[in-house]
Design a protein around this motif. Sequence first.
Motif, PDB file in Angstrom:
ATOM      1  N   VAL A 163      12.096  -5.206   5.707  1.00  0.00           N
ATOM      2  CA  VAL A 163      11.273  -4.350   4.859  1.00  0.00           C
ATOM      3  C   VAL A 163      12.153  -3.639   3.850  1.00  0.00           C
ATOM      4  O   VAL A 163      11.836  -3.556   2.661  1.00  0.00           O
ATOM      5  N   ARG A 164      13.278  -3.139   4.320  1.00  0.00           N
ATOM      6  CA  ARG A 164      14.192  -2.434   3.424  1.00  0.00           C
ATOM      7  C   ARG A 164      14.665  -3.341   2.291  1.00  0.00           C
ATOM      8  O   ARG A 164      14.701  -2.934   1.129  1.00  0.00           O
ATOM      9  N   ASN A 165      14.992  -4.565   2.613  1.00  0.00           N
ATOM     10  CA  ASN A 165      15.505  -5.492   1.597  1.00  0.00           C
ATOM     11  C   ASN A 165      14.440  -5.890   0.585  1.00  0.00           C
ATOM     12  O   ASN A 165      14.764  -6.322  -0.526  1.00  0.00           O
ATOM     13  N   SER A 166      13.175  -5.750   0.940  1.00  0.00           N
ATOM     14  CA  SER A 166      12.097  -6.126   0.016  1.00  0.00           C
ATOM     15  C   SER A 166      11.790  -5.029  -0.988  1.00  0.00           C
ATOM     16  O   SER A 166      11.011  -5.248  -1.923  1.00  0.00           O
ATOM     17  N   MET A 167      12.385  -3.861  -0.829  1.00  0.00           N
ATOM     18  CA  MET A 167      12.103  -2.721  -1.705  1.00  0.00           C
ATOM     19  C   MET A 167      13.272  -2.528  -2.660  1.00  0.00           C
ATOM     20  O   MET A 167      14.381  -2.178  -2.238  1.00  0.00           O
ATOM     21  N   GLU A 173      -1.027   9.789  -6.599  1.00  0.00           N
ATOM     22  CA  GLU A 173      -1.224   8.434  -7.093  1.00  0.00           C
ATOM     23  C   GLU A 173      -0.059   8.058  -7.992  1.00  0.00           C
ATOM     24  O   GLU A 173       0.712   8.908  -8.439  1.00  0.00           O
ATOM     25  N   GLY A 174       0.086   6.774  -8.234  1.00  0.00           N
ATOM     26  CA  GLY A 174       1.189   6.314  -9.069  1.00  0.00           C
ATOM     27  C   GLY A 174       1.262   4.800  -9.093  1.00  0.00           C
ATOM     28  O   GLY A 174       0.310   4.105  -8.722  1.00  0.00           O
ATOM     29  N   LEU A 175       2.409   4.308  -9.527  1.00  0.00           N
ATOM     30  CA  LEU A 175       2.631   2.870  -9.634  1.00  0.00           C
ATOM     31  C   LEU A 175       3.714   2.452  -8.649  1.00  0.00           C
ATOM     32  O   LEU A 175       4.760   3.093  -8.557  1.00  0.00           O
ATOM     33  N   LYS A 176       3.457   1.379  -7.917  1.00  0.00           N
ATOM     34  CA  LYS A 176       4.402   0.874  -6.932  1.00  0.00           C
ATOM     35  C   LYS A 176       4.765  -0.565  -7.276  1.00  0.00           C
ATOM     36  O   LYS A 176       3.894  -1.425  -7.390  1.00  0.00           O
ATOM     37  N   ARG A 177       6.058  -0.806  -7.466  1.00  0.00           N
ATOM     38  CA  ARG A 177       6.540  -2.168  -7.716  1.00  0.00           C
ATOM     39  C   ARG A 177       7.363  -2.617  -6.522  1.00  0.00           C
ATOM     40  O   ARG A 177       8.142  -1.841  -5.969  1.00  0.00           O
ATOM     41  N   THR A 178       7.203  -3.861  -6.149  1.00  0.00           N
ATOM     42  CA  THR A 178       7.969  -4.377  -5.029  1.00  0.00           C
ATOM     43  C   THR A 178       8.200  -5.869  -5.195  1.00  0.00           C
ATOM     44  O   THR A 178       7.634  -6.508  -6.085  1.00  0.00           O
ATOM     45  N   GLU A 179       9.026  -6.409  -4.333  1.00  0.00           N
ATOM     46  CA  GLU A 179       9.396  -7.822  -4.386  1.00  0.00           C
ATOM     47  C   GLU A 179       8.870  -8.519  -3.141  1.00  0.00           C
ATOM     48  O   GLU A 179       9.213  -8.148  -2.022  1.00  0.00           O
ATOM     49  N   HIS A 180       8.013  -9.493  -3.344  1.00  0.00           N
ATOM     50  CA  HIS A 180       7.494 -10.268  -2.211  1.00  0.00           C
ATOM     51  C   HIS A 180       8.218 -11.613  -2.165  1.00  0.00           C
ATOM     52  O   HIS A 180       8.416 -12.246  -3.204  1.00  0.00           O
ATOM     53  N   PRO A 181       8.628 -12.085  -0.974  1.00  0.00           N
ATOM     54  CA  PRO A 181       9.407 -13.319  -0.896  1.00  0.00           C
ATOM     55  C   PRO A 181       8.665 -14.562  -1.354  1.00  0.00           C
ATOM     56  O   PRO A 181       9.294 -15.562  -1.716  1.00  0.00           O
ATOM     57  N   SER A 219      12.646  -3.498  15.763  1.00  0.00           N
ATOM     58  CA  SER A 219      14.099  -3.570  15.737  1.00  0.00           C
ATOM     59  C   SER A 219      14.597  -4.993  15.562  1.00  0.00           C
ATOM     60  O   SER A 219      15.795  -5.244  15.537  1.00  0.00           O
ATOM     61  N   GLN A 220      13.659  -5.967  15.458  1.00  0.00           N
ATOM     62  CA  GLN A 220      14.051  -7.348  15.323  1.00  0.00           C
ATOM     63  C   GLN A 220      13.755  -7.855  13.924  1.00  0.00           C
ATOM     64  O   GLN A 220      12.968  -7.289  13.188  1.00  0.00           O
ATOM     65  N   ASP A 221      14.364  -8.930  13.560  1.00  0.00           N
ATOM     66  CA  ASP A 221      14.143  -9.565  12.249  1.00  0.00           C
ATOM     67  C   ASP A 221      13.051 -10.601  12.423  1.00  0.00           C
ATOM     68  O   ASP A 221      13.293 -11.794  12.476  1.00  0.00           O
ATOM     69  N   TYR A 222      11.786 -10.117  12.529  1.00  0.00           N
ATOM     70  CA  TYR A 222      10.707 -11.028  12.891  1.00  0.00           C
ATOM     71  C   TYR A 222      10.244 -11.825  11.690  1.00  0.00           C
ATOM     72  O   TYR A 222      10.447 -11.471  10.561  1.00  0.00           O
ATOM     73  N   SER A 223       9.556 -12.920  11.964  1.00  0.00           N
ATOM     74  CA  SER A 223       9.063 -13.788  10.897  1.00  0.00           C
ATOM     75  C   SER A 223       7.678 -13.326  10.455  1.00  0.00           C
ATOM     76  O   SER A 223       7.072 -12.443  11.057  1.00  0.00           O
ATOM     77  N   GLY A 224       7.165 -13.944   9.431  1.00  0.00           N
ATOM     78  CA  GLY A 224       5.868 -13.578   8.894  1.00  0.00           C
ATOM     79  C   GLY A 224       6.002 -12.599   7.759  1.00  0.00           C
ATOM     80  O   GLY A 224       7.077 -12.295   7.289  1.00  0.00           O
ATOM     81  N   ASN A 225       4.851 -12.087   7.295  1.00  0.00           N
ATOM     82  CA  ASN A 225       4.876 -11.154   6.185  1.00  0.00           C
ATOM     83  C   ASN A 225       5.577  -9.869   6.586  1.00  0.00           C
ATOM     84  O   ASN A 225       5.375  -9.347   7.675  1.00  0.00           O
ATOM     85  N   TYR A 226       6.378  -9.339   5.694  1.00  0.00           N
ATOM     86  CA  TYR A 226       7.073  -8.093   6.001  1.00  0.00           C
ATOM     87  C   TYR A 226       7.103  -7.171   4.813  1.00  0.00           C
ATOM     88  O   TYR A 226       7.663  -6.067   4.875  1.00  0.00           O
TER      89      TYR A 226
END
Length: 305
Positions: A163-167, A223-231, A294-301
């Motif tokens: 999650v941290r790496n996607s922000m 309220e505001g604008l949120k930008r993020t990176e989806h894999p 605490s794990q690096d699980y698969s799927g959407n994050y």
Amino acid sequence: MTPDSKLLGNYLKDRRGKLDPANFGISPIRRRTPGLRREEVAQRANVSATWYTWLEQGRGGSPSSEVLNRLAEALELNKEEREHLFLLAQQRPPRVQYQPGEPVSPQLQRVLDSLEHSPALVRTSLWDIVAWNDAARAVLLDYETLPPEDRNILRILFCNPRVRNSMSNWRRDVANVVAVFRAEVIRAGAQEKVQGLVDELCQRSPDFAAIWQGDYDVQRFGEGLKRTEHPEVGDVSFEYSSFAIDGRADLGLVIYTPASLVDRNKVQRLIDTWQRTRPVASGEEKEACSDLISQDYSGNYFTST
């Protein structure tokens, strides 16, 4: 010393330390610590320097509204910071005692489900996520695959490396999140209830500990604008809005609306993919999720706040 008087003292000291003496015509030369001195704030607020010192030490009693207004002016507090000062000192505006609420109503869940392309979730005063729609599961995080104790925004943001790496602006965003969380905990009267979560996060995340213990900013979510990176689809932008739920002071609604047609199309792609591949967890699989955060699980994050 009561917990509230200690918090009030810490808050006054923190705000005093953030003032620039030069803005008040005071030379910053030969000052060992940043900000104004206690006697300078006391003079600006027209109160005794000794009594103001007692306030910062948590033993000055409960200031009157008039004195609190003078202190807010002396410390140049904005609207949210002034409200926080009153809540700490007098528990006013009327303090809402935190009570673990009942599950969200079927009507509220239908409101969430009607937002087809807008991820939406309901969170408590402790930022536990208690309801969501399919768009949130497809685009943000499939909260249904997590045990209830792990469906907490702060645990997800600070304890999940993916999650941290996607922000892209993780440090800035989480600092804002903590500032909002701190204000909402006080507003809800949930200081004692939240202490266990705070202690846990301070142990698990040095970053959280540094923000929680090193600063005392407060703000509203608004309220505001949120930008993020989806894999899967790359950059996605949302306009977010937060709402109070009438009659449920323990709950807040957050809606993320795609900022453009391009973003909406990306959301639709993610929803289509999720509907084709959505997991159906068995009883054993749900039990095995107890340590997912605490794990690096698969799927959407991909997640947001």
